[in-house]
Design an enzyme around this catalytic site. Structure first.
Site, short mmCIF file in Angstrom:
data_model
loop_
_atom_site.label_atom_id
_atom_site.label_comp_id
_atom_site.label_asym_id
_atom_site.label_seq_id
_atom_site.Cartn_x
_atom_site.Cartn_y
_atom_site.Cartn_z
CE LYS A 168 22.48 6.11 4.59
NZ LYS A 168 22.87 7.43 4.19
NE ARG A 210 -31.42 0.64 19.76
CZ ARG A 210 -32.06 0.06 20.77
NH1 ARG A 210 -32.85 -0.98 20.55
NH2 ARG A 210 -31.90 0.51 21.99
CE LYS A 252 -42.86 14.56 25.60
NZ LYS A 252 -41.48 14.75 25.17
N GLY A 303 -24.43 2.36 23.93
CA GLY A 303 -23.73 1.50 24.88
C GLY A 303 -23.45 0.11 24.34
CD GLU A 313 6.41 -1.47 8.93
OE1 GLU A 313 7.25 -0.62 8.61
OE2 GLU A 313 6.67 -2.67 9.02
CG ASP A 333 9.27 9.48 5.31
OD1 ASP A 333 10.48 9.38 5.05
OD2 ASP A 333 8.37 8.97 4.61
NE ARG A 356 14.08 9.06 2.29
CZ ARG A 356 15.40 8.87 2.42
NH1 ARG A 356 16.05 9.41 3.42
NH2 ARG A 356 16.05 8.14 1.55
C1 ST9 Z 1 7.19 -3.19 12.14
C2 ST9 Z 1 6.39 -4.40 11.72
O1 ST9 Z 1 6.73 -2.26 12.72
C3 ST9 Z 1 4.95 -4.05 11.41
C4 ST9 Z 1 4.10 -5.09 10.75
C5 ST9 Z 1 4.68 -5.69 9.56
C6 ST9 Z 1 3.66 -6.30 8.68
C7 ST9 Z 1 4.27 -7.44 7.97
C8 ST9 Z 1 3.33 -8.03 6.97
C9 ST9 Z 1 3.58 -7.49 5.68
C10 ST9 Z 1 2.80 -8.17 4.62
C11 ST9 Z 1 3.22 -7.50 3.37
C12 ST9 Z 1 2.12 -7.37 2.38
C13 ST9 Z 1 2.63 -6.52 1.28
C14 ST9 Z 1 1.60 -6.39 0.18
C15 ST9 Z 1 2.29 -6.02 -1.08
C16 ST9 Z 1 1.35 -5.82 -2.20
C17 ST9 Z 1 2.15 -5.54 -3.44
C18 ST9 Z 1 1.35 -5.10 -4.66
N1 ST9 Z 1 11.99 5.60 2.15
O2 ST9 Z 1 16.85 9.90 7.25
P1 ST9 Z 1 17.94 8.97 7.62
C19 ST9 Z 1 16.60 4.99 4.35
S1 ST9 Z 1 8.82 -3.20 11.68
C20 ST9 Z 1 13.06 4.91 1.71
O3 ST9 Z 1 19.33 9.47 7.71
P2 ST9 Z 1 18.24 7.82 10.29
C21 ST9 Z 1 17.51 5.55 3.29
O4 ST9 Z 1 18.30 4.52 2.79
C22 ST9 Z 1 9.54 -1.70 12.33
N2 ST9 Z 1 14.23 4.88 2.39
O5 ST9 Z 1 17.47 8.26 8.94
C23 ST9 Z 1 18.32 6.55 4.11
O6 ST9 Z 1 19.56 6.85 3.50
P3 ST9 Z 1 19.65 8.09 2.47
C24 ST9 Z 1 9.29 -0.56 11.47
C25 ST9 Z 1 14.32 5.57 3.54
O7 ST9 Z 1 18.24 8.97 11.23
C26 ST9 Z 1 18.52 5.82 5.39
O8 ST9 Z 1 17.28 5.14 5.61
N3 ST9 Z 1 10.24 0.49 11.82
C27 ST9 Z 1 13.24 6.31 4.04
O9 ST9 Z 1 19.50 7.14 9.99
C28 ST9 Z 1 18.82 6.72 6.57
O10 ST9 Z 1 17.86 7.74 6.59
C29 ST9 Z 1 10.28 1.63 11.16
O11 ST9 Z 1 9.50 1.88 10.24
C30 ST9 Z 1 12.04 6.30 3.30
N4 ST9 Z 1 10.94 6.92 3.70
O12 ST9 Z 1 17.18 6.73 10.78
C31 ST9 Z 1 11.37 2.58 11.57
N5 ST9 Z 1 13.61 6.88 5.20
O13 ST9 Z 1 19.14 9.28 3.22
C32 ST9 Z 1 10.84 3.93 11.89
C33 ST9 Z 1 14.89 6.51 5.43
O14 ST9 Z 1 21.10 8.19 2.11
N6 ST9 Z 1 11.96 4.87 11.99
N7 ST9 Z 1 15.31 5.71 4.44
O15 ST9 Z 1 18.79 7.75 1.31
C34 ST9 Z 1 12.34 5.63 10.94
O16 ST9 Z 1 11.77 5.57 9.86
C35 ST9 Z 1 13.48 6.59 11.21
O17 ST9 Z 1 13.13 7.84 10.69
C36 ST9 Z 1 14.82 6.13 10.58
C37 ST9 Z 1 15.87 7.12 11.12
C38 ST9 Z 1 15.15 4.74 11.04
C39 ST9 Z 1 14.78 6.16 9.06
#
Ligand code: ST9
Length: 596
Positions: free
Chosen positions: A223, A322, A334, A416, A439, A448, A452
């Protein structure tokens, strides 16, 4: 023929026969789109995937990336894929109209992205710029839109999501990268980030890093984080590229797979100031970054599933050609002729296991995408936004784990030979392993989902989804021909209800008993939803069979067979999951670490 085998027939079946996206084309946000155009787009993207994208797939594994003075050079095949994608203006597909988009529904966009990511996952990742521009567009000021967002689209800049730090990993809130207000509308960022996909590459003229950093004096944890636009090159008032900014790639990771995708360490402000601009208000960073993460999680699940799809289709082609061993019914003779291995019962068992999962997982991706279509048609529909949120950990967590597991089955069909580089399976497996890791690991997805997406929602969205499964199971889908399968679905649903009740009860005993079960629960729920979606497909296929052209009959028969197989072979295992969950005790938590 290249390595990539698409399944456009199945994609079109999902889009036009099951989810009927044509009913919402031609109006509202999809006013510019009609069925014929959508089909043409799919066919053209399939061609692009099978050619320019697939062509550079193997080369990307064998020709190393280079890093010189902070600049990364990618293999030529990656650049050729990007050239073709942008020359065809395919990036316009997903853009809103005011950024020059053509109003394609998300289900169509995800179908296209699936083919491209299946053909060359590293190349697809480099396309993030216009996607990320669309995601941050609603968050920025008009000036930021003019200076950063519009060029990300029009000048086809690269983009990254920069969260992870060496010591923090999944615990993003433990990050130490700092931001200091320079007092001139910019901030100076200092720190080191790790595992940054696309941290640098030599195709675009500029790259926009979306960076989470902690302003001085901000609170600890997620936060206290804010989101900054930190470019590779600064731009002047007129949009001309100016000085090199102090965001520099200092290392490329040497990885097991997905080698053509540059996974970088990026150091900010070490020798030159790394200047950035704040997106929105301070301390909104994690919520803003999660807008990006949601799409990236969907993409990673889609990547895994499409890799399994091409893996399965390669294995199927091999099994039909294959020739090895006699038919089992003539095994003692056989002199019996040797048969194609697809004739062997154990091979058929494995092939059907792969087919049912691939098609069920594709149904899950496109069901989720069709929910995103409905959100665009009705942006105020909070229940649909929550349904999308509920489905994402299933697409990402279950999709990536199951695909990785079953890719080993695809390889197994080759014997293989599959272990050798003559076939793409060994690369598929290495390239797909990352999908359970980045991710948010599978463990994160399980938590999650349970804490959540179900707990914080007090089970409302889950109850609505399970209500739909219940209505289907108790209805008359299949006109008498799916009665046994609907009973199996109903039994599976009872098991999931029972597991949910037990898990809620565990809260009063020990949170550890819940934590020991969040991942198995994610898998169980996903299996139920996939079973339901496959049976919905079987209902459509049965209705279509009577009037089907001869050339289409096998497709529809395969649909019904896959749904029946899944109902008979996977849904009953939910009972075992329930029993195991009920018997959870704290033995694992009490065991001394040294005893592991
Ligand atoms: C990575 C890169 O790995 C990978 C490849 C990238 C690819 C890029 C290419 C993309 C191309 C895109 C193409 C798109 C195509 C589109 C087509 C369209 C038609 N949902 O539970 P809290 C938020 S990068 C939403 O207290 P902690 C929320 O604001 C690395 N929000 O957690 C929440 O506040 P509140 C990836 C969520 O204990 C706040 O976070 N790394 C969600 O503080 C705090 O939450 C990761 O993914 C959610 N599901 O922190 C990190 N969850 O509660 C993994 C949380 O007030 N770690 N928020 O709403 C985590 O997810 C952890 O659980 C943590 C923990 C960081 C959330």
């Amino acid at each position: 023929m290249g390595h990539y085998r698409s399944n456009l027939r199945d994609v079109e079946f999902n889009l036009f026969e099951v989810y009927r996206i044509q009913d919402s084309l031609g109006s509202g946000p999809f006013a510019q789109m009609d069925v014929d155009t959508a089909r043409d787009i799919l066919a053209e993207v399939e061609r692009l995937a099978a050619n320019e994208f697939a062509d550079g797939f193997v080369e990307g594994d064998r020709v190393p990336l280079t890093l010189v003075d902070g600049d990364v050079t990618v293999p030529p095949g990656i650049s050729k894929a990007l050239d073709a994608y942008f020359a065809g203006e395919w990036h316009r597909m997903s853009l809103p109209e005011h950024l020059g988009g053509v109003g394609a529904p998300p289900s169509l966009v995800w179908s296209c992205m699936a083919m491209l990511v299946g053909a060359n996952p590293a190349a697809l990742m480099y396309l993030a710029g216009p996607f990320f521009a669309t995601i941050i567009d609603p968050l920025v000021t008009d000036e930021q839109r003019r200076r950063w967002v519009v060029p990300m689209v029009e000048r086809q800049w690269g983009a990254t999501m920069v969260l992870t730090e060496p010591d923090a990993g999944s615990d993003v809130g433990a990050g130490r990268t700092r931001a200091v207000d320079a007092g001139d509308g910019t901030w100076h960022i200092t720190g080191t980030k790790r595992f940054i996909t696309n941290g640098d590459f030599d195709w675009p003229e500029n790259i926009v890093h979306l960076v989470l950093a902690r302003p001085e004096g901000a609170a600890a944890g997620t936060k206290g984080l804010s989101l900054f636009i930190v470019p590779k090159f600064w731009v002047d008032e007129d949009g001309r590229l100016a000085e090199r900014n102090g965001a520099v790639v200092t290392k490329i990771e040497d990885k097991m797979g997905l080698k053509a995708s540059a996974t970088c360490e990026v150091t900010f402000g070490e020798t030159t100031p790394a200047r950035g601009v704040l997106v929105g208000e301070v301390h909104e960073g994690i919520a803003q970054m999660f807008k990006v993460i949601e799409y990236a999680r969907m993409l990673v699940g889609t990547k895994a599933i499409e890799t399994l799809s091409t893996g399965y289709l390669n294995a199927l082609a091999y099994a039909t050609q294959r020739v090895q061993g006699p038919d089992l019914a003539r095994a003692t003779d056989k002199a019996a002729p040797r048969v194609e291995i697809i004739r062997h019962p154990d091979v058929r068992r494995s092939l059907m296991m792969q087919k049912a999962h691939v098609e069920g997982l594709r149904a899950l991706v496109l069901y989720t995408a069709s929910v995103q279509d409905r959100i665009m048609l009705d942006p105020g529909a909070a229940d649909l936004v929550k349904l999308n949120d509920l489905l994402l950990p299933m697409v990402k967590g279950y999709g990536s784990e199951k695909s990785y597991e079953l890719l080993a089955q695809s390889l197994q069909i080759f014997g293989g030979s599959g272990y050798c580089k003559d076939y793409p399976l060994e690369q598929y497996i290495r390239d797909a392993k990352i999908d359970t890791l980045y991710e948010g690991t599978t463990g994160i997805q399980g938590m999650d989902l349970f804490f959540r997406k179900i707990g914080r929602d007090q089970g409302t969205t889950l109850a609505r989804l399970l209500g739909e499964v219940q209505a289907f199971a108790k209805g008359d889908a299949g006109n008498g021909q799916l009665a046994a399968e609907r009973d199996l679905l109903a039994a599976g649903l009872d098991e999931m209800h029972s597991m949910l009740g037990t898990l809620v009860g565990f809260f009063g005993e020990s949170i550890y008993k819940v934590g020991l079960n969040t991942t198995p629960f994610l898998f169980g729920l996903s299996e139920l939803v996939v079973g339901w979606l496959l049976l919905r497909q079987a209902e459509v296929a049965l209705a279509a069979l009577d009037a089907a052209a001869e050339s289409d009959r096998a497709f529809y028969e395969g649909k019904v067979a896959a749904a029946r197989w899944f109902a008979a072979n996977v849904l009953p295992t939910l009972a075992a999951r329930r029993v195991v969950l009920e018997h959870t005790d704290l033995g694992l938590m009490d065991l001394p670490d040294a005893a592991f």
